[in-house]
Design an enzyme around this catalytic site. Structure first.
Site, PDB file in Angstrom:
ATOM      1  N   GLN A 173      15.873  39.077  -0.330  1.00  0.00           N
ATOM      2  CA  GLN A 173      16.920  40.053  -0.603  1.00  0.00           C
ATOM      3  C   GLN A 173      16.631  41.346   0.166  1.00  0.00           C
ATOM      4  O   GLN A 173      17.449  42.234   0.234  1.00  0.00           O
ATOM      5  CB  GLN A 173      16.973  40.358  -2.108  1.00  0.00           C
ATOM      6  CG  GLN A 173      17.274  39.153  -2.973  1.00  0.00           C
ATOM      7  CD  GLN A 173      16.999  39.436  -4.446  1.00  0.00           C
ATOM      8  OE1 GLN A 173      17.790  40.078  -5.119  1.00  0.00           O
ATOM      9  NE2 GLN A 173      15.858  38.990  -4.930  1.00  0.00           N
ATOM     10  N   ASN A 174      15.424  41.411   0.736  1.00  0.00           N
ATOM     11  CA  ASN A 174      14.990  42.635   1.417  1.00  0.00           C
ATOM     12  C   ASN A 174      15.619  42.742   2.801  1.00  0.00           C
ATOM     13  O   ASN A 174      15.788  41.742   3.489  1.00  0.00           O
ATOM     14  CB  ASN A 174      13.468  42.672   1.515  1.00  0.00           C
ATOM     15  CG  ASN A 174      12.830  42.610   0.141  1.00  0.00           C
ATOM     16  OD1 ASN A 174      13.490  42.834  -0.875  1.00  0.00           O
ATOM     17  ND2 ASN A 174      11.553  42.275   0.102  1.00  0.00           N
ATOM     18  N   GLU A 178       5.759  42.845 -14.059  1.00  0.00           N
ATOM     19  CA  GLU A 178       6.277  42.920 -15.432  1.00  0.00           C
ATOM     20  C   GLU A 178       7.275  41.793 -15.678  1.00  0.00           C
ATOM     21  O   GLU A 178       7.763  41.177 -14.725  1.00  0.00           O
ATOM     22  CB  GLU A 178       6.962  44.277 -15.666  1.00  0.00           C
ATOM     23  CG  GLU A 178       8.169  44.505 -14.800  1.00  0.00           C
ATOM     24  CD  GLU A 178       8.718  45.925 -14.898  1.00  0.00           C
ATOM     25  OE1 GLU A 178       9.925  46.089 -14.600  1.00  0.00           O
ATOM     26  OE2 GLU A 178       7.949  46.841 -15.236  1.00  0.00           O
ATOM     27  N   SER A 180      13.666  41.761  -9.683  1.00  0.00           N
ATOM     28  CA  SER A 180      14.082  41.992 -11.074  1.00  0.00           C
ATOM     29  C   SER A 180      15.122  40.964 -11.494  1.00  0.00           C
ATOM     30  O   SER A 180      15.547  40.937 -12.633  1.00  0.00           O
ATOM     31  CB  SER A 180      14.672  43.404 -11.188  1.00  0.00           C
ATOM     32  OG  SER A 180      15.752  43.545 -10.271  1.00  0.00           O
ATOM     33  N   HIS A 191      20.782  39.586   2.330  1.00  0.00           N
ATOM     34  CA  HIS A 191      21.520  40.863   2.253  1.00  0.00           C
ATOM     35  C   HIS A 191      21.509  41.626   3.572  1.00  0.00           C
ATOM     36  O   HIS A 191      21.744  42.839   3.603  1.00  0.00           O
ATOM     37  CB  HIS A 191      20.961  41.710   1.110  1.00  0.00           C
ATOM     38  CG  HIS A 191      21.154  41.073  -0.225  1.00  0.00           C
ATOM     39  ND1 HIS A 191      20.432  41.415  -1.333  1.00  0.00           N
ATOM     40  CD2 HIS A 191      21.988  40.087  -0.625  1.00  0.00           C
ATOM     41  CE1 HIS A 191      20.812  40.666  -2.366  1.00  0.00           C
ATOM     42  NE2 HIS A 191      21.751  39.868  -1.967  1.00  0.00           N
TER      43      HIS A 191
HETATM   44  C1  BV8 Z   1      29.287  40.118  -4.643  1.00  0.00           C
HETATM   45  C2  BV8 Z   1      21.513  45.353   0.591  1.00  0.00           C
HETATM   46  C3  BV8 Z   1      31.501  39.411  -4.728  1.00  0.00           C
HETATM   47  C4  BV8 Z   1      21.957  46.763   0.772  1.00  0.00           C
HETATM   48  C5  BV8 Z   1      21.809  44.717  -1.759  1.00  0.00           C
HETATM   49  C6  BV8 Z   1      28.144  41.771 -13.369  1.00  0.00           C
HETATM   50  C7  BV8 Z   1      27.440  40.622 -13.617  1.00  0.00           C
HETATM   51  C8  BV8 Z   1      26.993  39.841 -12.541  1.00  0.00           C
HETATM   52  C9  BV8 Z   1      27.214  40.235 -11.206  1.00  0.00           C
HETATM   53  C10 BV8 Z   1      27.916  41.393 -10.993  1.00  0.00           C
HETATM   54  C11 BV8 Z   1      28.374  42.151 -12.040  1.00  0.00           C
HETATM   55  N1  BV8 Z   1      29.001  43.213 -11.531  1.00  0.00           N
HETATM   56  C12 BV8 Z   1      28.957  43.158 -10.174  1.00  0.00           C
HETATM   57  C13 BV8 Z   1      28.302  42.061  -9.843  1.00  0.00           C
HETATM   58  C14 BV8 Z   1      28.029  41.595  -8.539  1.00  0.00           C
HETATM   59  C15 BV8 Z   1      26.837  42.347  -7.897  1.00  0.00           C
HETATM   60  C16 BV8 Z   1      25.640  42.346  -8.809  1.00  0.00           C
HETATM   61  O1  BV8 Z   1      24.954  41.366  -8.945  1.00  0.00           O
HETATM   62  N2  BV8 Z   1      25.414  43.534  -9.458  1.00  0.00           N
HETATM   63  C17 BV8 Z   1      24.252  43.639 -10.387  1.00  0.00           C
HETATM   64  C18 BV8 Z   1      23.675  45.054 -10.270  1.00  0.00           C
HETATM   65  C19 BV8 Z   1      24.720  43.352 -11.790  1.00  0.00           C
HETATM   66  N3  BV8 Z   1      26.573  41.597  -6.712  1.00  0.00           N
HETATM   67  C20 BV8 Z   1      27.260  41.943  -5.598  1.00  0.00           C
HETATM   68  O2  BV8 Z   1      28.001  42.897  -5.512  1.00  0.00           O
HETATM   69  C21 BV8 Z   1      27.084  40.995  -4.435  1.00  0.00           C
HETATM   70  N4  BV8 Z   1      28.359  40.699  -3.870  1.00  0.00           N
HETATM   71  O3  BV8 Z   1      29.106  39.757  -5.774  1.00  0.00           O
HETATM   72  O4  BV8 Z   1      30.447  39.974  -3.966  1.00  0.00           O
HETATM   73  C22 BV8 Z   1      32.434  38.957  -3.746  1.00  0.00           C
HETATM   74  C23 BV8 Z   1      32.541  37.618  -3.571  1.00  0.00           C
HETATM   75  C24 BV8 Z   1      33.495  37.139  -2.682  1.00  0.00           C
HETATM   76  C25 BV8 Z   1      34.300  38.074  -1.965  1.00  0.00           C
HETATM   77  C26 BV8 Z   1      34.091  39.443  -2.137  1.00  0.00           C
HETATM   78  C27 BV8 Z   1      33.132  39.915  -3.019  1.00  0.00           C
HETATM   79  C28 BV8 Z   1      26.264  41.690  -3.306  1.00  0.00           C
HETATM   80  C29 BV8 Z   1      24.878  41.941  -3.774  1.00  0.00           C
HETATM   81  C30 BV8 Z   1      24.034  42.509  -2.608  1.00  0.00           C
HETATM   82  C31 BV8 Z   1      24.026  44.016  -2.594  1.00  0.00           C
HETATM   83  N5  BV8 Z   1      23.099  44.518  -1.562  1.00  0.00           N
HETATM   84  N6  BV8 Z   1      20.974  45.142  -0.760  1.00  0.00           N
HETATM   85  C32 BV8 Z   1      20.789  47.718   0.825  1.00  0.00           C
HETATM   86  O5  BV8 Z   1      19.639  47.288   0.653  1.00  0.00           O
HETATM   87  O6  BV8 Z   1      21.070  48.886   1.082  1.00  0.00           O
HETATM   88  S1  BV8 Z   1      21.173  44.391  -3.329  1.00  0.00           S
HETATM   89  C33 BV8 Z   1      19.615  45.154  -3.381  1.00  0.00           C
HETATM   90  O7  BV8 Z   1      19.367  45.375  -4.755  1.00  0.00           O
HETATM   91  C34 BV8 Z   1      18.454  44.317  -2.895  1.00  0.00           C
HETATM   92  O8  BV8 Z   1      18.756  43.589  -1.740  1.00  0.00           O
HETATM   93  C35 BV8 Z   1      18.172  43.435  -4.106  1.00  0.00           C
HETATM   94  O9  BV8 Z   1      19.029  42.311  -4.130  1.00  0.00           O
HETATM   95  C36 BV8 Z   1      18.547  44.348  -5.258  1.00  0.00           C
HETATM   96  C37 BV8 Z   1      17.328  44.990  -5.836  1.00  0.00           C
HETATM   97  O10 BV8 Z   1      16.704  44.012  -6.610  1.00  0.00           O
HETATM   98  P1  BV8 Z   1      15.122  43.712  -6.328  1.00  0.00           P
HETATM   99  O11 BV8 Z   1      14.935  43.422  -4.901  1.00  0.00           O
HETATM  100  O12 BV8 Z   1      14.717  42.734  -7.326  1.00  0.00           O
HETATM  101  O13 BV8 Z   1      14.448  45.149  -6.578  1.00  0.00           O
HETATM  102  P2  BV8 Z   1      14.284  45.930  -7.972  1.00  0.00           P
HETATM  103  O14 BV8 Z   1      13.865  47.294  -7.631  1.00  0.00           O
HETATM  104  O15 BV8 Z   1      15.470  45.735  -8.842  1.00  0.00           O
HETATM  105  O16 BV8 Z   1      13.080  45.168  -8.703  1.00  0.00           O
HETATM  106  C38 BV8 Z   1      11.811  45.138  -8.115  1.00  0.00           C
HETATM  107  C39 BV8 Z   1      11.009  44.143  -8.935  1.00  0.00           C
HETATM  108  O17 BV8 Z   1       9.722  44.014  -8.352  1.00  0.00           O
HETATM  109  C40 BV8 Z   1      10.802  44.570 -10.393  1.00  0.00           C
HETATM  110  O18 BV8 Z   1      10.948  43.436 -11.234  1.00  0.00           O
HETATM  111  C41 BV8 Z   1       9.353  45.084 -10.416  1.00  0.00           C
HETATM  112  O19 BV8 Z   1       8.731  44.840 -11.664  1.00  0.00           O
HETATM  113  C42 BV8 Z   1       8.721  44.199  -9.343  1.00  0.00           C
HETATM  114  N7  BV8 Z   1       7.568  44.771  -8.634  1.00  0.00           N
HETATM  115  C43 BV8 Z   1       7.394  46.064  -8.230  1.00  0.00           C
HETATM  116  N8  BV8 Z   1       6.218  46.176  -7.533  1.00  0.00           N
HETATM  117  C44 BV8 Z   1       5.681  44.925  -7.486  1.00  0.00           C
HETATM  118  C45 BV8 Z   1       6.543  44.026  -8.190  1.00  0.00           C
HETATM  119  N9  BV8 Z   1       6.273  42.709  -8.342  1.00  0.00           N
HETATM  120  C46 BV8 Z   1       5.122  42.255  -7.778  1.00  0.00           C
HETATM  121  N10 BV8 Z   1       4.264  43.037  -7.041  1.00  0.00           N
HETATM  122  C47 BV8 Z   1       4.493  44.369  -6.900  1.00  0.00           C
HETATM  123  N11 BV8 Z   1       3.629  45.121  -6.223  1.00  0.00           N
END
Ligand code: BV8
Ligand code: ZN
Length: 285
Positions: free
Chosen positions: A137-138, A251, A225, A155
């Site tokens: 996803q990165n 976590e 996450s 992404h």
């Molecule tokens: C779409 C690129 C439809 C840009 C990104 C309600 C329910 C379900 C879904 C949705 C909803 N409402 C809206 C949606 C859809 C939405 C979505 O899922 N929203 C979420 C917030 C609910 N999804 C979308 O919009 C997707 N598109 O659905 O389109 C559609 C379909 C057809 C036609 C038209 C439209 C698009 C999603 C992609 C968005 N772009 N990134 C940019 O980077 O600038 S998403 C971006 O955020 C990342 O790429 C990644 O995916 C996400 C972040 O999540 P993580 O990578 O997991 O990072 P996070 O900080 O959250 O967590 C880090 C984790 O690591 C933690 O658990 C932590 O504990 C752990 N950690 C930390 N340090 C360490 C570690 N683990 C191990 N070692 C360590 N050292």
């Protein structure tokens, strides 16, 4: 799952009569519950060593130890903007310069960063596995910099830009990027070639990822996450297809209860331990 208390039931007197039968039963239960006793890391290594086809899903957590802020963790905010606010077509339309200042800041952070032992361990695992797919996803490109090859950037990438006018897309590694916002040769406005919230993922990428998740023997879910869809649905697809799923995270996540194993710790510490002793895959799972 077998009631484990059975394993430790001392043979009571009446049962002695059944000693041979009891012993056999106990042995059966013991062998059937072997996996209950291996320490999680040893169990994960055993599963990894036996897996012929391996897929990995990574999130921002794997780049945290390279100094790249995660989305939801500490330091995720930029100028008091939540990433979800900036990573949208609406934010870009509202203020392309502000959006580009954020992406240029992230490009500068990433260009000053190095892949960490977590990235490198996965590159090493790719060399050992008979079949290997890395789904990320990165958008930071650190997996490729670590030597991984069969990568699906779900992404998009910070290092590609696309024209909103003519659609031309190019690799661009200028740091800092100037002027902001960048312009296309056609005069059109260039945007980062990443997938914003509300935008569809590249069809080819999500299809390849779904295929890898549903055809692998083992899926590793690292540093995510697991809340952003459709990426967050891939572990469920792997489980539904009969694969084993191992989570690595500092976590618990919404996916933890569904994982066959959830290893608690940092990717940069756990993945090298996991991969180090994994033999090059010969035998099928
Ligand atoms: C779409 C690129 C439809 C840009 C990104 C309600 C329910 C379900 C879904 C949705 C909803 N409402 C809206 C949606 C859809 C939405 C979505 O899922 N929203 C979420 C917030 C609910 N999804 C979308 O919009 C997707 N598109 O659905 O389109 C559609 C379909 C057809 C036609 C038209 C439209 C698009 C999603 C992609 C968005 N772009 N990134 C940019 O980077 O600038 S998403 C971006 O955020 C990342 O790429 C990644 O995916 C996400 C972040 O999540 P993580 O990578 O997991 O990072 P996070 O900080 O959250 O967590 C880090 C984790 O690591 C933690 O658990 C932590 O504990 C752990 N950690 C930390 N340090 C360490 C570690 N683990 C191990 N070692 C360590 N050292
Ligand atoms: Zn153009």
């Amino acid at each position: 799952m077998l009631p484990c208390f059975l394993v430790f039931l001392p043979p009571s007197p009446p049962l002695l009569k059944l000693t041979p039968l009891f012993a056999a039963l106990r042995l059966t239960i013991l062998s059937a519950t072997t996996h209950l006793r291996l320490d999680p890391l040893a169990q994960a290594r055993a599963w990894l060593g036996a897996a012929r086809s391996i897929a990995v899903l990574t999130g921002a957590g794997i780049s945290a130890e390279s100094g790249i802020p995660t989305f939801r963790g500490p330091g995720g905010l930029w100028n008091n903007h939540r990433p979800e606010e900036l990573a949208t077509p609406e934010a870009f339309a509202r203020n392309p310069k502000l959006s580009w200042e954020w992406y240029d800041w992230r490009r500068q952070r990433v260009s000053a960063a190095q892949p960490n032992p977590g990235h490198r361990a996965l590159a090493g695992l790719e060399q050992k596995a008979a079949e290997f797919t890395l789904i990320t996803q990165n958008v930071d490109g650190l997996h490729r910099a670590a030597g991984s090859r069969n990568i699906i950037e779900l992404h998009g990438s910070l290092w590609r830009i696309r024209c909103l006018g003519c659609g031309r897309e190019e690799e661009n590694r200028a740091v800092p990027l100037r002027p902001l916002p960048p312009q296309c040769t056609c005069g059109g406005l260039m945007r980062p070639a990443v997938v914003w919230f509300g935008e569809a993922l590249p069809v080819d990428a999500i299809h390849r990822a779904a295929r890898a998740a549903s055809q692998c023997d083992l899926l590793l879910v690292c540093g995510t996450s697991a809340v952003v869809y459709p990426a967050a649905a891939l572990p469920d697809q792997a489980i539904a297809a009969g694969a084993r799923v191992i989570e690595v995270n500092i976590e618990p996540t919404p996916f933890t209860d569904y994982a066959h194993l959830s290893l608690r710790g940092r990717c940069g510490e756990i993945l090298p331990q996991l991969v180090a002793s994994t033999p090059a895959s010969e035998s099928p799972l």
